[in-house]
Each structure stands twice: as structure tokens, then as C-alpha cells.
Design an enzyme around this catalytic site. Structure first.
Site, PDB file in Angstrom:
ATOM      1  N   LYS A   1      52.306 -13.414  51.520  1.00 47.42           N
ATOM      2  CA  LYS A   1      51.788 -12.325  50.668  1.00 47.42           C
ATOM      3  C   LYS A   1      51.208 -12.871  49.367  1.00 47.42           C
ATOM      4  O   LYS A   1      50.084 -12.547  49.003  1.00 47.42           O
ATOM      5  CB  LYS A   1      52.918 -11.341  50.349  1.00 47.42           C
ATOM      6  CG  LYS A   1      52.575 -10.356  49.263  1.00 47.42           C
ATOM      7  CD  LYS A   1      53.702  -9.393  48.986  1.00 47.42           C
ATOM      8  CE  LYS A   1      54.586  -9.732  47.818  1.00 47.42           C
ATOM      9  NZ  LYS A   1      54.005  -9.645  46.476  1.00 47.42           N
ATOM     10  N   ASN A   2      51.986 -13.717  48.691  1.00 49.29           N
ATOM     11  CA  ASN A   2      51.565 -14.129  47.351  1.00 49.29           C
ATOM     12  C   ASN A   2      50.372 -15.081  47.377  1.00 49.29           C
ATOM     13  O   ASN A   2      49.672 -15.224  46.369  1.00 49.29           O
ATOM     14  CB  ASN A   2      52.745 -14.742  46.583  1.00 49.29           C
ATOM     15  CG  ASN A   2      53.748 -13.676  46.166  1.00 49.29           C
ATOM     16  OD1 ASN A   2      53.465 -12.479  46.280  1.00 49.29           O
ATOM     17  ND2 ASN A   2      54.915 -14.100  45.715  1.00 49.29           N
TER      18      ASN A   2
ATOM     19  N   CYS B   1      56.409  -4.567  41.279  1.00 50.86           N
ATOM     20  CA  CYS B   1      57.854  -4.360  41.180  1.00 50.86           C
ATOM     21  C   CYS B   1      58.290  -4.313  39.724  1.00 50.86           C
ATOM     22  O   CYS B   1      57.784  -5.041  38.879  1.00 50.86           O
ATOM     23  CB  CYS B   1      58.591  -5.487  41.893  1.00 50.86           C
ATOM     24  SG  CYS B   1      58.476  -5.335  43.672  1.00 50.86           S
TER      25      CYS B   1
ATOM     26  N   ASP C   1      62.478 -14.829  43.960  1.00 53.13           N
ATOM     27  CA  ASP C   1      62.217 -13.819  44.998  1.00 53.13           C
ATOM     28  C   ASP C   1      63.220 -13.889  46.152  1.00 53.13           C
ATOM     29  O   ASP C   1      63.154 -13.078  47.079  1.00 53.13           O
ATOM     30  CB  ASP C   1      60.777 -13.952  45.525  1.00 53.13           C
ATOM     31  CG  ASP C   1      59.763 -13.461  44.498  1.00 53.13           C
ATOM     32  OD1 ASP C   1      60.178 -12.920  43.461  1.00 53.13           O
ATOM     33  OD2 ASP C   1      58.549 -13.619  44.740  1.00 53.13           O
TER      34      ASP C   1
ATOM     35  N   ARG D   1      56.733  -7.211  32.169  1.00 54.80           N
ATOM     36  CA  ARG D   1      55.893  -8.175  32.891  1.00 54.80           C
ATOM     37  C   ARG D   1      54.637  -8.443  32.072  1.00 54.80           C
ATOM     38  O   ARG D   1      53.561  -7.906  32.341  1.00 54.80           O
ATOM     39  CB  ARG D   1      55.578  -7.651  34.302  1.00 54.80           C
ATOM     40  CG  ARG D   1      56.848  -7.404  35.096  1.00 54.80           C
ATOM     41  CD  ARG D   1      56.609  -7.160  36.566  1.00 54.80           C
ATOM     42  NE  ARG D   1      56.192  -8.363  37.250  1.00 54.80           N
ATOM     43  CZ  ARG D   1      56.198  -8.494  38.572  1.00 54.80           C
ATOM     44  NH1 ARG D   1      56.581  -7.505  39.338  1.00 54.80           N
ATOM     45  NH2 ARG D   1      55.801  -9.613  39.138  1.00 54.80           N
TER      46      ARG D   1
ATOM     47  N   ARG E   1      55.729  -3.271  51.337  1.00 56.13           N
ATOM     48  CA  ARG E   1      54.703  -3.970  50.534  1.00 56.13           C
ATOM     49  C   ARG E   1      54.655  -5.449  50.903  1.00 56.13           C
ATOM     50  O   ARG E   1      53.630  -6.112  50.705  1.00 56.13           O
ATOM     51  CB  ARG E   1      55.058  -3.883  49.039  1.00 56.13           C
ATOM     52  CG  ARG E   1      54.653  -2.597  48.362  1.00 56.13           C
ATOM     53  CD  ARG E   1      54.853  -2.720  46.864  1.00 56.13           C
ATOM     54  NE  ARG E   1      54.468  -4.034  46.438  1.00 56.13           N
ATOM     55  CZ  ARG E   1      55.122  -4.791  45.555  1.00 56.13           C
ATOM     56  NH1 ARG E   1      56.194  -4.344  44.983  1.00 56.13           N
ATOM     57  NH2 ARG E   1      54.700  -5.994  45.245  1.00 56.13           N
TER      58      ARG E   1
ATOM     59  N   ILE F   1      51.303 -10.265  30.226  1.00 55.93           N
ATOM     60  CA  ILE F   1      50.203 -11.127  30.706  1.00 55.93           C
ATOM     61  C   ILE F   1      49.596 -11.919  29.546  1.00 55.93           C
ATOM     62  O   ILE F   1      48.443 -12.318  29.594  1.00 55.93           O
ATOM     63  CB  ILE F   1      49.114 -10.343  31.494  1.00 55.93           C
ATOM     64  CG1 ILE F   1      48.525  -9.209  30.648  1.00 55.93           C
ATOM     65  CG2 ILE F   1      49.646  -9.805  32.807  1.00 55.93           C
ATOM     66  CD1 ILE F   1      47.223  -8.657  31.241  1.00 55.93           C
ATOM     67  N   ASP F   2      50.418 -12.165  28.517  1.00 63.75           N
ATOM     68  CA  ASP F   2      49.893 -12.869  27.339  1.00 63.75           C
ATOM     69  C   ASP F   2      49.381 -14.272  27.680  1.00 63.75           C
ATOM     70  O   ASP F   2      48.401 -14.740  27.097  1.00 63.75           O
ATOM     71  CB  ASP F   2      50.974 -12.948  26.250  1.00 63.75           C
ATOM     72  CG  ASP F   2      52.244 -13.599  26.756  1.00 63.75           C
ATOM     73  OD1 ASP F   2      52.860 -13.047  27.692  1.00 63.75           O
ATOM     74  OD2 ASP F   2      52.617 -14.678  26.258  1.00 63.75           O
ATOM     75  N   GLN F   3      50.011 -14.945  28.630  1.00 63.78           N
ATOM     76  CA  GLN F   3      49.574 -16.307  28.977  1.00 63.78           C
ATOM     77  C   GLN F   3      48.250 -16.287  29.752  1.00 63.78           C
ATOM     78  O   GLN F   3      47.446 -17.207  29.645  1.00 63.78           O
ATOM     79  CB  GLN F   3      50.651 -17.049  29.784  1.00 63.78           C
ATOM     80  CG  GLN F   3      51.947 -17.237  29.021  1.00 63.78           C
ATOM     81  CD  GLN F   3      51.754 -17.995  27.710  1.00 63.78           C
ATOM     82  OE1 GLN F   3      51.235 -19.102  27.693  1.00 63.78           O
ATOM     83  NE2 GLN F   3      52.161 -17.385  26.609  1.00 63.78           N
TER      84      GLN F   3
HETATM   85  C1  UD1 Z   1      54.808 -14.135  40.814  1.00 68.87           C
HETATM   86  C2  UD1 Z   1      55.165 -13.501  42.132  1.00 68.87           C
HETATM   87  C3  UD1 Z   1      56.532 -12.843  42.028  1.00 68.87           C
HETATM   88  C4  UD1 Z   1      57.563 -13.860  41.546  1.00 68.87           C
HETATM   89  C5  UD1 Z   1      57.101 -14.569  40.280  1.00 68.87           C
HETATM   90  C6  UD1 Z   1      58.009 -15.720  39.873  1.00 68.87           C
HETATM   91  C7  UD1 Z   1      52.993 -12.942  43.021  1.00 68.87           C
HETATM   92  C8  UD1 Z   1      52.013 -11.875  43.371  1.00 68.87           C
HETATM   93  N1  UD1 Z   1      54.133 -12.531  42.468  1.00 68.87           N
HETATM   94  O1  UD1 Z   1      54.770 -13.082  39.863  1.00 68.87           O
HETATM   95  O2  UD1 Z   1      56.889 -12.347  43.305  1.00 68.87           O
HETATM   96  O3  UD1 Z   1      58.784 -13.196  41.270  1.00 68.87           O
HETATM   97  O4  UD1 Z   1      55.788 -15.119  40.471  1.00 68.87           O
HETATM   98  O5  UD1 Z   1      58.090 -16.649  40.919  1.00 68.87           O
HETATM   99  O6  UD1 Z   1      52.755 -14.107  43.259  1.00 68.87           O
HETATM  100  N2  UD1 Z   1      55.456 -14.393  31.725  1.00 68.87           N
HETATM  101  C9  UD1 Z   1      55.131 -14.323  30.383  1.00 68.87           C
HETATM  102  N3  UD1 Z   1      53.804 -14.207  30.059  1.00 68.87           N
HETATM  103  C10 UD1 Z   1      52.816 -14.142  30.982  1.00 68.87           C
HETATM  104  C11 UD1 Z   1      53.167 -14.231  32.353  1.00 68.87           C
HETATM  105  C12 UD1 Z   1      54.489 -14.343  32.680  1.00 68.87           C
HETATM  106  O7  UD1 Z   1      56.002 -14.359  29.531  1.00 68.87           O
HETATM  107  O8  UD1 Z   1      51.631 -14.045  30.609  1.00 68.87           O
HETATM  108  C13 UD1 Z   1      56.875 -14.518  32.113  1.00 68.87           C
HETATM  109  C14 UD1 Z   1      57.369 -13.342  32.944  1.00 68.87           C
HETATM  110  O9  UD1 Z   1      57.828 -12.274  32.122  1.00 68.87           O
HETATM  111  C15 UD1 Z   1      58.478 -13.971  33.741  1.00 68.87           C
HETATM  112  C16 UD1 Z   1      57.987 -15.413  33.965  1.00 68.87           C
HETATM  113  O10 UD1 Z   1      56.983 -15.643  32.981  1.00 68.87           O
HETATM  114  O11 UD1 Z   1      59.656 -13.998  32.982  1.00 68.87           O
HETATM  115  C17 UD1 Z   1      57.402 -15.700  35.332  1.00 68.87           C
HETATM  116  O12 UD1 Z   1      56.337 -14.798  35.585  1.00 68.87           O
HETATM  117  P1  UD1 Z   1      55.121 -15.173  36.562  1.00 68.87           P
HETATM  118  O13 UD1 Z   1      55.379 -16.509  37.173  1.00 68.87           O
HETATM  119  O14 UD1 Z   1      53.856 -14.959  35.817  1.00 68.87           O
HETATM  120  O15 UD1 Z   1      55.272 -14.069  37.676  1.00 68.87           O
HETATM  121  P2  UD1 Z   1      54.100 -13.307  38.442  1.00 68.87           P
HETATM  122  O16 UD1 Z   1      52.922 -14.185  38.589  1.00 68.87           O
HETATM  123  O17 UD1 Z   1      53.931 -11.950  37.852  1.00 68.87           O
END
Ligand code: UD1
Length: 417
Positions: free
Chosen positions: A22-23, A117, A305, A122, A397, A124-126
Site C-alpha cells: 500500500k505505502n 488514520c 505499523d 500529523r 483501506r 507536514i512541516d518537514q
Molecule cells: C508513513 C506511513 C504510515 C507509518 C509512518 C511511519 C504511508 C502512506 N504512511 O506515514 O503508515 O505509520 O510512515 O512509519 O507511507 N513528522 C513531523 N513533521 C513532518 C512529518 C512527520 O514531525 O513534516 C513526524 C510525525 O508526526 C511522526 C513522525 O514524524 O511522529 C513520522 O511520520 P512520517 O514518517 O512522516 O509518517 P507518514 O509519512 O505520515
């Protein structure tokens, strides 16, 4: 709203074939927007998240042709919109990948913050930091993220937090930028490598995917290709845990055993036997599940996960186990539901303290997210009596044909509406 009705107690035995990841699929589908020709993607899992990504592509103007349930041909040449409708993007987390892909294609992207989920904030600052480093101006107005650049120029980006989503989004935006982009402290998950392989097969120049430094030399054109998605590491791990929970013996087929190492190692530690073959692993359940300590970490650590599923298994372990959730802030919401089934789990911040019980009892429970739902199914398979799992839309999903696959292994499970 669909429910699963599970009569627990059957051992799982036999072979299950794992679907595409999926991912990985939800990253590859938006990446097609960067191609100058038709892409054929095989081994796409037939689940609602990939259907949603395909719907977004169609809404942008891509021509989409399903060759069969798992193979789709996408012609992105007539795409002329850089805006993903809010009602579509809100339905899935990975809709944020359309930001990187549309920015890479048009130097302009507008997408509402993603859904998916709910296990804590969650951010997206990065992702945004990466787009800005490449030269984009990013604003958030009326519930939409708008990223726009005159042109994108390669840059060095150091991620403050290892983020799968940010790594993928920056790769998508940088692949056609001018010059060199370096993503430092990058995530290393198998789906990041799969996306890099896909883009490289289209003509991109990406090096280092799978390590924490990814270098991307921007190219002008990417070409249409045929590509097959890697197998789903988390689906495979879920069936491994289900086999262990039921005292069964299951061959998990169509996997890359290397991707399962952290899961296999943990299952062996708590008493299971895992044998590796070229494209399969065979798990034999322990007679008694031993207690253990699990720390979720970015790849190659134990995947977050798989945290709810392993917690369900440890709830019937001999002794007290500890599960530390190091990736997400709020990923133990399902524990109340497991406790309704007789488990003895206490959550203290990011730690679950699990006192093993002899057995779980069937109960009516609700899935709160995708992997939590999978954990409740696993609990139901191992419990005495009947478990009804509500809200299975979450489970659907991410798990293709879960009822059929479990039934083939000997489970007593059916879906009702
Ligand atoms: C992806 C996976 C999700 C999995 C996660 C961690 C997909 C579609 N989803 O989610 O199933 O649980 O990786 O393996 O691939 N964070 C920040 N700033 C950002 C982005 C992330 O602080 O801009 C933090 C998040 O709050 C979290 C951590 O980084 O604590 C990891 O998040 P991230 O690896 O980005 O997860 P996703 O890509 O959303």
C-alpha cells in the site's frame, strides 16, 4: 457500516499470498504525473487507498485504464490541473504526495492537508521545509496548502525528524528540479527505495535511497515505463502475527524476507520459529508466547505499523511485556477495545504495559484505525467465542481480501453489513 464476525479458536494453516505494498503504491501513483509518457503499474493492491489515489489522478485529467484488478495504465499527458479537490485529499493520508508530484510537474500544487488514520497530530512541516528549500513559496489558505515556484532548484535539506512522507515528497519535487538535491536524515523504508527505483527506471538520477542520505540530480524528462510494486511488508507481518496468535503454521508467500527482518526477529524472540526462503517465510507459532519488549522505530527498526498487532499477541504472553511507541504520539487508542476482550494492558504515555492473560474472550469491538483494526481481528482469531469488529472500512483501506485470505487459512470469519 461493515463488520467482521469472527468465531475464534481455529489454528491458521497453509499459504497466504501477499499483495503489493500500500505505502509504495500510494507514492508511485502520484509519481506518474512526472512522466512524459504512459506508465503501467503492476501489483497494485486492490484496496480503497489505491482506488482513491487513482480517482485523484483521474480528477486531474489523467487517462486511466485498468488492465486487470492489479494493473493500471496511466497516461498523465493531458493533466492540466494542479489542484486536488478537498473532498478527495481529505480521504487519505498519502494525498500529500500530490503536492510533491504536482509541484515537480507544474511548479505549482494546491492540495488540502491530508486525512488518513488518526493517531495524533500529523504535521507536514518537514515536507514544507523541503519545498521551500527547493525555491517554492508555501502558503496555507482556506484549508489548502499552496506551493508555487518560478522554477525549482536543487538544495540541501536536513530533516529534523525522520519522516517517510517528507522524504518521498521532497524526492518527487526534486527529481526534475535544476541541479543537485541532498536529503539528509532521510527515511529508509522499503517503499522509499521502491519509489526511487521506479523514478530511476523512468530516467531519474537518484542515489542512496535506503540510506539516510539521498542524492537527486535533477533531469528534464522522465519517460513512461512498466513497473511492479514491491510486496507489502506490513500485510505480511500481520499474517505472521495472526499465525502466531492462533498456534498455527503459515507460509507467507510473495514477500521480500529482508523487509521482514525486524518482525521475524521479534517473533523468534517470543518463541515462534521463522524460516526464510527466496520469496517466502514460514512461521510456526510458539507453544507458549513469551513476553517481550518492543520499541517501534523508523526502518530498519520494528515498524510502528506493526505495533497494534504485536501488542494483541503479547496480551496472551507468559509474563509482562512492554511496547514503546517512539514514532506516533497517540497510537494506543485501540487498547481499550482489546481490554474489553479480557487483556490487561495499561498505557502510560508512549508505553503499553501488557500483563499476559491466559486467553482473550470474544466481544463487540470497534476499529479506530487501519492497523488497530488488524490487531482486533488478530485478537478475535485467538479469542474464545465470537468477536464482532465494527468499522471495518479502516481495515479495508489497507488489507486486500482479508476475509478471503484468512478463510483460506482456516479462520471462521465473515463480513456483514
Ligand atoms: C508513513 C506511513 C504510515 C507509518 C509512518 C511511519 C504511508 C502512506 N504512511 O506515514 O503508515 O505509520 O510512515 O512509519 O507511507 N513528522 C513531523 N513533521 C513532518 C512529518 C512527520 O514531525 O513534516 C513526524 C510525525 O508526526 C511522526 C513522525 O514524524 O511522529 C513520522 O511520520 P512520517 O514518517 O512522516 O509518517 P507518514 O509519512 O505520515
Amino acid at each position: 457500516m461493515g463488520k467482521f464476525v469472527i468465531n475464534g479458536g481455529n489454528r491458521l494453516n497453509g499459504t497466504v499470498k501477499i499483495s503489493g505494498a500500500k505505502n509504495a503504491a500510494v507514492a508511485l501513483l502520484p509519481a506518474v504525473l512526472l512522466s512524459d509518457g504512459v506508465c503501467r503499474i503492476e501489483n497494485i493492491p486492490a484496496i480503497s487507498d489505491t482506488a482513491m489515489a487513482v480517482s485523484i489522478l483521474q480528477s486531474l485529467g489523467a487517462d486511466v485504464k485498468y488492465i486487470d484488478k492489479h494493473t493500471v495504465e496511466i497516461d498523465p499527458r493531458r493533466v492540466n490541473s494542479f489542484t486536488v479537490a478537498k473532498e478527495l485529499s481529505e480521504k487519505m493520508r498519502a494525498s500529500s504526495y500530490f503536492l510533491g508530484a504536482l509541484l515537480g510537474r507544474f511548479c505549482h500544487a494546491r492540495v488540502a492537508p491530508p486525512g488518513g488514520c488518526d493517531f495524533g497530530v500529523r504535521p507536514i512541516d518537514q515536507h514544507i521545509k523541503g519545498f521551500q528549500a527547493l525555491g517554492a513559496n508555501v502558503t496555507i489558505e482556506s484549508g489548502q496548502v499552496d506551493a508555487k515556484a518560478e522554477h525549482l532548484t536543487g538544495a540541501a535539506v536536513y530533516l529534523d525528524k525522520v519522516s517517510v512522507g517528507a522524504t518521498i515528497n521532497i524526492m518527487l519535487a526534486a527529481v526534475k528540479a535544476r541541479g543537485l538535491t541532498v536529503i539528509d536524515h532521510a527515511a529508509r523504508e522499503p517503499h522509499i527505495v521502491d519509489l526511487a527505483n521506479f523514478l530511476n527506471s523512468m530516467g531519474a538520477q537518484i542515489m542512496g535511497a535506503g540510506t539516510d542520505v539521498i542524492k537527486i540530480h535533477g533531469v528534464e524528462h522522465l519517460y513512461g515505463v512498466s513497473y511492479s510494486v514491491i510486496p507489502d511488508q506490513i500485510e505480511a507481518g500481520t499474517y505472521m502475527v495472526a499465525a502466531a496468535m492462533t498456534g498455527g503454521c503459515v507460509t507467507i508467500d510473495n514477500v521480500i524476507p529482508k523487509h521482514l527482518e525486524s518482525i521475524s526477529a521479534k517473533l523468534c524472540e517470543i518463541g515462534a520459529v521463522v524460516e526464510e526462503f527466496d520469496e517466502s517465510v514460514k512461521i510456526t507459532a510458539p507453544n507458549t508466547v513469551k513476553s517481550g519488549i518492543v520499541n517501534t522505530m523508523p526502518h530498519p527498526g520494528f515498524p510502528t505499523d506493526m505495533q497494534p498487532q504485536i501488542t494483541a499477541l503479547l496480551s496472551v504472553a507468559d509474563g509482562t511485556s512492554f511496547v514503546n511507541e517512539n514514532v506516533w504520539d497517540n497510537r494506543f487508542q485501540y487498547v481499550d477495545q482489546l481490554n474489553l476482550m479480557g487483556s490487561d494492558i495499561q498505557v502510560d504515555g508512549k508505553v503499553a504495559i501488557i500483563k499476559g492473560v491466559r486467553n482473550l474472550e470474544g466481544h463487540e469491538v470497534k476499529s479506530t484505525d487501519l492497523r488497530a483494526g488488524a490487531a482486533l481481528v488478530i485478537a478475535g482469531l485467538g479469542a474464545k467465542g465470537t468477536t464482532v469488529v465494527d468499522n471495518v472500512k479502516y481495515i479495508e483501506r489497507g488489507y486486500e481480501n482479508i476475509v478471503e485470505k484468512l478463510t483460506l487459512l482456516g479462520a471462521d470469519i465473515k463480513r456483514i453489513d
